[in-house]
Design an enzyme around this catalytic site. Structure first.
Site, PDB file in Angstrom:
ATOM      1  N   ARG A 247       0.821  -1.205   0.000  1.00  0.00           N
ATOM      2  CA  ARG A 247       0.000   0.000   0.000  1.00  0.00           C
ATOM      3  C   ARG A 247       0.864   1.268   0.000  1.00  0.00           C
ATOM      4  NH1 ARG A 247      -3.514   2.974   4.205  1.00  0.00           N
ATOM      5  NH2 ARG A 247      -5.094   3.914   2.875  1.00  0.00           N
TER       6      ARG A 247
ATOM      7  N   HIS B 280       0.754   4.208  -2.872  1.00  0.00           N
ATOM      8  CA  HIS B 280       0.525   5.627  -2.553  1.00  0.00           C
ATOM      9  C   HIS B 280       1.715   6.479  -2.987  1.00  0.00           C
ATOM     10  CE1 HIS B 280      -2.900   5.211   0.612  1.00  0.00           C
ATOM     11  NE2 HIS B 280      -3.102   4.488  -0.453  1.00  0.00           N
TER      12      HIS B 280
ATOM     13  N   ASN C 187      -4.602  10.499   6.322  1.00  0.00           N
ATOM     14  CA  ASN C 187      -4.331  10.308   7.739  1.00  0.00           C
ATOM     15  C   ASN C 187      -3.450   9.096   7.954  1.00  0.00           C
ATOM     16  OD1 ASN C 187      -5.157  12.358   9.308  1.00  0.00           O
ATOM     17  ND2 ASN C 187      -7.289  11.733   9.241  1.00  0.00           N
TER      18      ASN C 187
ATOM     19  N   HIS D 150      -6.085  -5.821  -2.531  1.00  0.00           N
ATOM     20  CA  HIS D 150      -6.906  -5.970  -1.325  1.00  0.00           C
ATOM     21  C   HIS D 150      -7.180  -7.436  -0.990  1.00  0.00           C
ATOM     22  CE1 HIS D 150      -8.580  -1.558  -1.507  1.00  0.00           C
ATOM     23  NE2 HIS D 150      -7.283  -1.611  -1.298  1.00  0.00           N
TER      24      HIS D 150
HETATM   25  C1  HEM Z   1      -9.983   1.810  -5.896  1.00  0.00           C
HETATM   26  C2  HEM Z   1      -8.835   2.163  -5.421  1.00  0.00           C
HETATM   27  C3  HEM Z   1      -8.465   1.974  -3.982  1.00  0.00           C
HETATM   28  C4  HEM Z   1      -9.108   2.410  -2.860  1.00  0.00           C
HETATM   29  C5  HEM Z   1     -10.377   3.257  -2.789  1.00  0.00           C
HETATM   30  C6  HEM Z   1      -8.355   1.925  -1.722  1.00  0.00           C
HETATM   31  C7  HEM Z   1      -8.677   2.176  -0.394  1.00  0.00           C
HETATM   32  C8  HEM Z   1      -8.090   1.558   0.676  1.00  0.00           C
HETATM   33  C9  HEM Z   1      -8.467   1.751   2.054  1.00  0.00           C
HETATM   34  C10 HEM Z   1      -9.523   2.739   2.545  1.00  0.00           C
HETATM   35  C11 HEM Z   1      -7.723   0.913   2.813  1.00  0.00           C
HETATM   36  C12 HEM Z   1      -7.765   0.765   4.316  1.00  0.00           C
HETATM   37  C13 HEM Z   1      -6.701   1.615   4.976  1.00  0.00           C
HETATM   38  C14 HEM Z   1      -6.738   1.507   6.472  1.00  0.00           C
HETATM   39  O1  HEM Z   1      -7.818   1.542   7.058  1.00  0.00           O
HETATM   40  O2  HEM Z   1      -5.661   1.395   7.075  1.00  0.00           O
HETATM   41  C15 HEM Z   1      -6.855   0.181   1.922  1.00  0.00           C
HETATM   42  C16 HEM Z   1      -5.961  -0.785   2.314  1.00  0.00           C
HETATM   43  C17 HEM Z   1      -5.060  -1.375   1.455  1.00  0.00           C
HETATM   44  N1  HEM Z   1      -4.857  -1.059   0.129  1.00  0.00           N
HETATM   45 FE1  HEM Z   1      -6.083   0.023  -1.027  1.00  0.00          FE
HETATM   46  N2  HEM Z   1      -7.290   1.198  -2.172  1.00  0.00           N
HETATM   47  C18 HEM Z   1      -7.311   1.209  -3.543  1.00  0.00           C
HETATM   48  C19 HEM Z   1      -6.384   0.629  -4.378  1.00  0.00           C
HETATM   49  C20 HEM Z   1      -5.268  -0.053  -3.957  1.00  0.00           C
HETATM   50  C21 HEM Z   1      -4.177  -0.465  -4.815  1.00  0.00           C
HETATM   51  C22 HEM Z   1      -4.091  -0.192  -6.313  1.00  0.00           C
HETATM   52  C23 HEM Z   1      -3.280  -1.112  -4.023  1.00  0.00           C
HETATM   53  C24 HEM Z   1      -1.948  -1.721  -4.372  1.00  0.00           C
HETATM   54  C25 HEM Z   1      -1.544  -2.058  -5.573  1.00  0.00           C
HETATM   55  C26 HEM Z   1      -3.841  -1.131  -2.686  1.00  0.00           C
HETATM   56  C27 HEM Z   1      -3.274  -1.776  -1.608  1.00  0.00           C
HETATM   57  C28 HEM Z   1      -3.832  -1.821  -0.347  1.00  0.00           C
HETATM   58  C29 HEM Z   1      -3.374  -2.723   0.688  1.00  0.00           C
HETATM   59  C30 HEM Z   1      -2.300  -3.772   0.549  1.00  0.00           C
HETATM   60  C31 HEM Z   1      -4.133  -2.428   1.842  1.00  0.00           C
HETATM   61  C32 HEM Z   1      -3.994  -3.062   3.220  1.00  0.00           C
HETATM   62  C33 HEM Z   1      -3.017  -2.237   4.021  1.00  0.00           C
HETATM   63  C34 HEM Z   1      -2.605  -2.860   5.337  1.00  0.00           C
HETATM   64  O3  HEM Z   1      -3.066  -3.931   5.699  1.00  0.00           O
HETATM   65  O4  HEM Z   1      -1.758  -2.246   6.020  1.00  0.00           O
HETATM   66  N3  HEM Z   1      -5.026  -0.456  -2.679  1.00  0.00           N
HETATM   67  N4  HEM Z   1      -7.091   0.606   0.615  1.00  0.00           N
HETATM   68  C1  LIG Z   2      -6.980   9.345  13.155  1.00  0.00           C
HETATM   69  C2  LIG Z   2      -6.155  10.496  12.729  1.00  0.00           C
HETATM   70  O1  LIG Z   2      -4.939  10.402  12.616  1.00  0.00           O
HETATM   71  N1  LIG Z   2      -6.805  11.641  12.469  1.00  0.00           N
HETATM   72  C3  LIG Z   2      -6.155  12.845  12.031  1.00  0.00           C
HETATM   73  C4  LIG Z   2      -6.409  13.077  10.563  1.00  0.00           C
HETATM   74  O2  LIG Z   2      -5.893  14.301  10.107  1.00  0.00           O
HETATM   75  C5  LIG Z   2      -6.429  15.405  10.758  1.00  0.00           C
HETATM   76  C6  LIG Z   2      -5.888  16.657  10.114  1.00  0.00           C
HETATM   77  O3  LIG Z   2      -4.513  16.557   9.899  1.00  0.00           O
HETATM   78  C7  LIG Z   2      -6.084  15.327  12.276  1.00  0.00           C
HETATM   79  O4  LIG Z   2      -6.642  16.429  12.954  1.00  0.00           O
HETATM   80  C8  LIG Z   2      -6.651  14.034  12.840  1.00  0.00           C
HETATM   81  O5  LIG Z   2      -6.242  13.877  14.160  1.00  0.00           O
END
Ligand code: HEM
Ligand SMILES: CC(=O)N[C@H]1CO[C@H](CO)[C@@H](O)[C@@H]1O
Ligand SMILES: *[C@@H]1O[C@H](CO)[C@@H](O)[C@H](O)[C@H]1NC(C)=O
Ligand SMILES: *[C@@H]1O[C@H](CO)[C@@H](O)[C@H](O)[C@H]1NC(C)=O
Ligand SMILES: *[C@@H]1O[C@H](CO)[C@@H](O)[C@H](O)[C@H]1NC(C)=O
Length: 331
Positions: A62, A66, A94, A194
């Site tokens: 991830r 990014h 964040n 994912h």
């Molecule tokens: C539609 C596009 C994508 C969206 C909206 C998205 C969104 C997210 C979100 C919201 C999380 C959870 C983060 C958290 O709560 O810590 C996540 C986790 C993750 N994403 Fe995505 N992502 C996208 C595409 C990708 C792509 C292209 C990759 C890598 C090639 C990727 C790899 C990962 C991985 C490996 C995790 C797990 C991270 C962990 O366990 O530490 N994602 N993603």
């Molecule tokens: C959970 C967390 O880290 N929240 C932060 C997200 O970013 C805003 C703005 O920088 C912070 O105020 C929050 O504490």
């Protein structure tokens, strides 16, 4: 009057020559002479870290995604903020990107600096680590050409608009990936990442509590799955660390289960589940769910492409001494 003509022609030619060479500088042999043990050293640190800390693979994958999407694969996301100046890291969603990934890169960098100081860029360390970890958890191999330089900028103001969010509508997701040269087929395969890792409750809580006027829970969830998630997340505002696996069945294995889950309403994030219904993405979800080889092929090709996205070469970057700091500290 011949002089201006020659000048014009040579300017034109150097322009033509420069453009195609921009990507071709990266080679598999880049450190062959300057640091032949590069890959062995990286591998030793990486496998130790992943074995002792199995969340490393997902966190690193991830982080790499990014970093690449925000102004290219140049390790700019590894730069820590200073008290005077915020970095990309500070703005990144964040930054729930887990600390294991940063720790991994720092450890590999330290080991490599002992063997061949000043040679290996942080951007290359991150690119190769992401690939090796994908392979280590069962995913496909792809070549990672080397020679990326580390970026000299880390600008928090460009992070948000370059990264997809769980609530980004599918149209905007497709547009974001297309703007960076990735097709629908490639996007659906890349999000297959994912198949490993987890998400915090806040990323999908909207689908579980007060979803709409007519339904408390997002009806596109499998109802039993949603009840389980509600239990898991009921406390998430008090305990924001609460998280669920992205792939409920095989969370630590890089396979095509993620797509099979989507077909059954087991997609954790709204962005995940949407791919199973949108007519542009559904055929791909179905194809990758039915055929893991097809998924691996497109994923590998797309990761290779991602790893070349807007890489810095020559004087556009340098090789950092520490991955979390620019060589010249900017105040
Ligand atoms: C539609 C596009 C994508 C969206 C909206 C998205 C969104 C997210 C979100 C919201 C999380 C959870 C983060 C958290 O709560 O810590 C996540 C986790 C993750 N994403 Fe995505 N992502 C996208 C595409 C990708 C792509 C292209 C990759 C890598 C090639 C990727 C790899 C990962 C991985 C490996 C995790 C797990 C991270 C962990 O366990 O530490 N994602 N993603
Ligand atoms: C959970 C967390 O880290 N929240 C932060 C997200 O970013 C805003 C703005 O920088 C912070 O105020 C929050 O504490
Ligand atoms: C600090 O600011 C400059 C420009 O304002 C930017 O280029 C640089 O990347 C910023 N980040 C850090 C961490 O120094
Ligand atoms: C909810 O979170 C609080 C704070 O972390 C904790 O003390 C409490 O035990 C949690 N309750 C449940 C049921 O998980
Ligand atoms: C699965 O996909 C691969 C790669 O695209 C292809 O060669 C193979 O024929 C497919 N298998 C089936 C059963 O469709």
């Amino acid at each position: 009057m011949a002089f201006p003509n020659i000048f014009f022609v040579s300017v034109l030619f150097s322009f033509l020559l420069l453009v195609p060479s921009a990507q071709s500088m990266l080679t598999l042999e880049y450190y062959g002479k300057t640091c032949p043990k590069f890959h062995d050293i990286l591998q030793a640190v990486l496998s130790g870290k992943q074995l002792s800390n199995p969340t490393t693979a997902a966190a690193t994958l991830r982080l790499f995604f990014h970093d690449c999407f925000v102004n290219g694969c140049d390790a700019s996301l590894l730069i820590a903020s200073t008290p005077f100046n915020k970095s990309e890291l500070n703005a990144d969603d964040n930054m729930s990107v887990a600390g294991d990934a940063f720790d991994l890169v720092a450890r590999i960098k330290t080991a490599l600096e002992l063997e061949c100081p000043g040679i290996i860029s942080c951007a290359d360390i991150l690119a190769v680590s992401a690939r090796d970890l994908v392979v280590m958890v069962g995913g496909p191999f792809y070549e990672v050409p080397l020679g990326r330089k580390d970026g000299k900028d880390s600008d928090p103001s460009i992070v948000d608009k370059n990264l997809p969010k769980a609530l980004t509508p599918i149209n905007d997701l497709l547009a974001l990936f297309a703007s960076k040269g990735f097709s629908t087929e490639e996007m659906v395969a890349l999000v297959g990442a994912h198949t490993i890792g987890f998400s915090h409750c806040k990323e999908f809580a909207n689908r579980l509590f007060h979803f709409s006027k007519t339904s408390d829970i997002d009806p596109s969830y499998n109802p039993t799955f949603a009840q389980g998630l509600r239990k898991l997340c009921h406390n998430y505002t008090v305990d924001p660390a609460m998280s669920a696996f992205n792939d409920v069945y095989t969370p630590g294995k890089f396979d095509n289960m993620y797509y099979k889950n989507l077909q059954r309403g087991l997609g954790l994030l709204s962005s995940d589940q949407a791919m199973a219904t949108d007519p542009r993405t559904k055929p791909l979800v179905d194809r990758y769910a039915a055929n893991q080889t097809a998924f691996y092929d497109v994923f590998a090709r797309s990761m290779h492409k991602l790893s070349l996205y807007k890489v810095k070469e020559n004087n556009d970057g340098d090789v950092r001494r520490r991955c979390d700091q620019f060589n010249t500290v900017q105040l």
